[in-house]
Design a protein around this motif. Structure first.
Motif, PDB file in Angstrom:
ATOM      1  N   LEU A 142      46.391  39.121  45.785  1.00 45.44           N
ATOM      2  CA  LEU A 142      44.935  38.993  45.842  1.00 45.44           C
ATOM      3  C   LEU A 142      44.323  38.995  44.441  1.00 45.44           C
ATOM      4  O   LEU A 142      43.366  38.261  44.167  1.00 45.44           O
ATOM      5  CB  LEU A 142      44.342  40.128  46.678  1.00 45.44           C
ATOM      6  N   THR A 143      44.893  39.808  43.560  1.00 47.22           N
ATOM      7  CA  THR A 143      44.390  39.855  42.179  1.00 47.22           C
ATOM      8  C   THR A 143      44.597  38.514  41.486  1.00 47.22           C
ATOM      9  O   THR A 143      43.701  37.993  40.808  1.00 47.22           O
ATOM     10  CB  THR A 143      45.084  40.965  41.390  1.00 47.22           C
ATOM     11  N   ALA A 144      45.802  37.950  41.660  1.00 47.72           N
ATOM     12  CA  ALA A 144      46.098  36.654  41.033  1.00 47.72           C
ATOM     13  C   ALA A 144      45.226  35.553  41.617  1.00 47.72           C
ATOM     14  O   ALA A 144      44.739  34.670  40.890  1.00 47.72           O
ATOM     15  CB  ALA A 144      47.574  36.314  41.222  1.00 47.72           C
ATOM     16  N   GLU A 145      44.986  35.588  42.927  1.00 45.21           N
ATOM     17  CA  GLU A 145      44.148  34.569  43.556  1.00 45.21           C
ATOM     18  C   GLU A 145      42.703  34.684  43.075  1.00 45.21           C
ATOM     19  O   GLU A 145      42.046  33.676  42.807  1.00 45.21           O
ATOM     20  CB  GLU A 145      44.211  34.710  45.076  1.00 45.21           C
ATOM     21  N   SER A 150      38.352  31.625  39.940  1.00 44.69           N
ATOM     22  CA  SER A 150      37.175  31.542  39.047  1.00 44.69           C
ATOM     23  C   SER A 150      35.901  31.223  39.830  1.00 44.69           C
ATOM     24  O   SER A 150      35.070  30.434  39.395  1.00 44.69           O
ATOM     25  CB  SER A 150      37.403  30.490  37.946  1.00 44.69           C
ATOM     26  N   GLY A 151      35.819  31.816  41.015  1.00 38.02           N
ATOM     27  CA  GLY A 151      34.621  31.625  41.831  1.00 38.02           C
ATOM     28  C   GLY A 151      34.624  30.362  42.655  1.00 38.02           C
ATOM     29  O   GLY A 151      33.649  30.079  43.359  1.00 38.02           O
ATOM     30  N   ARG A 152      35.706  29.552  42.581  1.00 33.99           N
ATOM     31  CA  ARG A 152      35.719  28.282  43.314  1.00 33.99           C
ATOM     32  C   ARG A 152      36.021  28.500  44.790  1.00 33.99           C
ATOM     33  O   ARG A 152      35.610  27.708  45.631  1.00 33.99           O
ATOM     34  CB  ARG A 152      36.763  27.345  42.712  1.00 33.99           C
ATOM     35  N   GLY A 153      36.783  29.544  45.103  1.00 34.42           N
ATOM     36  CA  GLY A 153      37.172  29.778  46.485  1.00 34.42           C
ATOM     37  C   GLY A 153      36.438  30.968  47.080  1.00 34.42           C
ATOM     38  O   GLY A 153      35.602  31.600  46.428  1.00 34.42           O
ATOM     39  N   PRO A 154      36.720  31.268  48.359  1.00 42.28           N
ATOM     40  CA  PRO A 154      36.069  32.405  49.007  1.00 42.28           C
ATOM     41  C   PRO A 154      36.532  33.722  48.384  1.00 42.28           C
ATOM     42  O   PRO A 154      37.644  33.822  47.849  1.00 42.28           O
ATOM     43  CB  PRO A 154      36.533  32.289  50.463  1.00 42.28           C
ATOM     44  N   ASP A 155      35.661  34.701  48.448  1.00 41.56           N
ATOM     45  CA  ASP A 155      35.998  36.027  47.946  1.00 41.56           C
ATOM     46  C   ASP A 155      36.899  36.710  48.975  1.00 41.56           C
ATOM     47  O   ASP A 155      36.452  37.071  50.072  1.00 41.56           O
ATOM     48  CB  ASP A 155      34.716  36.834  47.722  1.00 41.56           C
ATOM     49  N   LEU A 156      38.168  36.874  48.625  1.00 41.84           N
ATOM     50  CA  LEU A 156      39.122  37.460  49.563  1.00 41.84           C
ATOM     51  C   LEU A 156      39.087  38.985  49.569  1.00 41.84           C
ATOM     52  O   LEU A 156      39.714  39.605  50.427  1.00 41.84           O
ATOM     53  CB  LEU A 156      40.541  36.970  49.232  1.00 41.84           C
ATOM     54  N   GLY A 157      38.380  39.565  48.633  1.00 38.63           N
ATOM     55  CA  GLY A 157      38.278  41.009  48.605  1.00 38.63           C
ATOM     56  C   GLY A 157      39.472  41.665  47.949  1.00 38.63           C
ATOM     57  O   GLY A 157      40.283  41.032  47.261  1.00 38.63           O
TER      58      GLY A 157
END
Length: 318
Positions: A142-145, A150-157
């Motif tokens: 999750l940290t690597a994702e 860089s804000g392009r994808g959904p916030d996975l938490g």
């Protein structure tokens, strides 16, 4: 004769004393007086008895008060047992925990411990993978994702927002690398699922899925078709699978579903139901072409879902 008989019956001895002798009568009165003092008991000491009685009643009242005070001070579970011989002894009634709880219940924590939640059963950690390893893999993934998006994808938490429902070896990929899958479902955003691939301790990929992508006419069981990497090998290996192959299938279930079965490679497995998700896994020892066959049942045992009738679930592997 009568005179002689009178002498014999009225005499007292051989000293010749008679009833009419004044000296004898005086002597007898003195002796009777002395005997009367000797035989008659002394007067009853009423004053002393009353004093002792009052003192005894006060003592008993004090003892009774002390006993009542001690009973009030004892816990509710304390009681006295009397044996058949009338012997009494104080004992304490112990409340057995139920359900294996320890006797001492820890104080509730006001904050949740860092890291993801565990699944409902230890059997969801497979192939020797521990919860600590799975949690660390999910966190690094999750940290690597998050850093790479860089804000392009959904916030996975964060990892603590998830519950791990499956951790298993990722066999059948690149055989030269040691890897495993971690499947986490978000408890912050309902229906969010991630599959993290960990190879040689480093995140190598992540796939996501949400309930928003479910078809509008979805039934009570929805297999996650986007998590196909769990039950089929990569394109490069489909011509010749690496065996044995660890597979897994996950998806969502409605509360009315109480049992899910998954048949794959000739064997049927009963899935684990975990907070609105189902998860099943097994090992293939031969290459297959048919996709996992999934069925769902309600509490009455009636079939409420069959993947063969689901137009969104493939019957054959591509």
């Amino acid at each position: 004769m009568n005179g002689a008989e009178d002498e014999r019956t009225s005499g007292f001895g051989t000293d010749g004393a008679r009833d009419g002798d004044p000296a004898f009568e005086e002597r007898m009165r003195a002796l009777l007086t002395e005997d009367a003092y000797t035989i008659r008991p002394s007067p009853v000491p009423y004053t002393e008895i009353r004093r002792r009685g009052v003192s005894e009643r006060r003592r008993r009242a004090a003892v009774t008060g002390a006993v009542l005070m001690s009973l009030v001070a004892l816990p509710v579970g304390a009681y006295a047992l009397a044996g058949g011989d009338g012997e009494r002894g104080a004992r304490t009634a112990a409340v057995e925990p139920s359900d294996g709880m320890s006797r001492t219940t820890p104080a509730p924590s006001s904050t949740k411990a860092s890291g993801p939640n565990q699944p409902v059963s230890e059997g969801q950690f497979l192939d020797g993978i521990t919860f600590a390893e799975a949690a660390a893999g999910l966190e690094t993934c999750l940290t690597a994702e998050g850093a790479g998006s860089s804000g392009r994808g959904p916030d996975l938490g964060k990892a603590e927002d998830y519950r791990i429902i499956l951790a298993a070896k990722s066999t059948g990929g690149r055989p030269t690398r040691d890897g495993f899958h971690v499947v986490g479902v978000s408890e912050r955003s309902a229906g969010l699922r991630v599959v993290c691939d960990i190879e040689d301790g480093e995140p190598s990929g992540i796939s996501t899925g949400t309930r928003d992508s479910d078809p509008p006419d979805a039934g009570p069981v929805v297999p996650d078709v986007n998590a196909s990497e769990l039950f089929r090998q990569p394109l490069a290996a489909r011509g010749d699978w690496q065996l044995p192959f660890r597979w897994g299938v996950v998806g969502t279930v409605e509360p009315s579903v109480t049992e899910v079965s998954v048949s794959y490679g000739g064997a049927t497995h009963r899935a684990v139901l975990d907070h609105g998700w189902f998860v099943a896994s097994g090992v293939l020892d031969r290459q297959v072409t048919a996709a996992p066959h999934i069925k769902g049942y309600d509490d009455a045992g009636d079939l409420v879902y069959d993947s063969d009738e689901d137009t969104y679930w493939p019957r054959m592997l591509p």
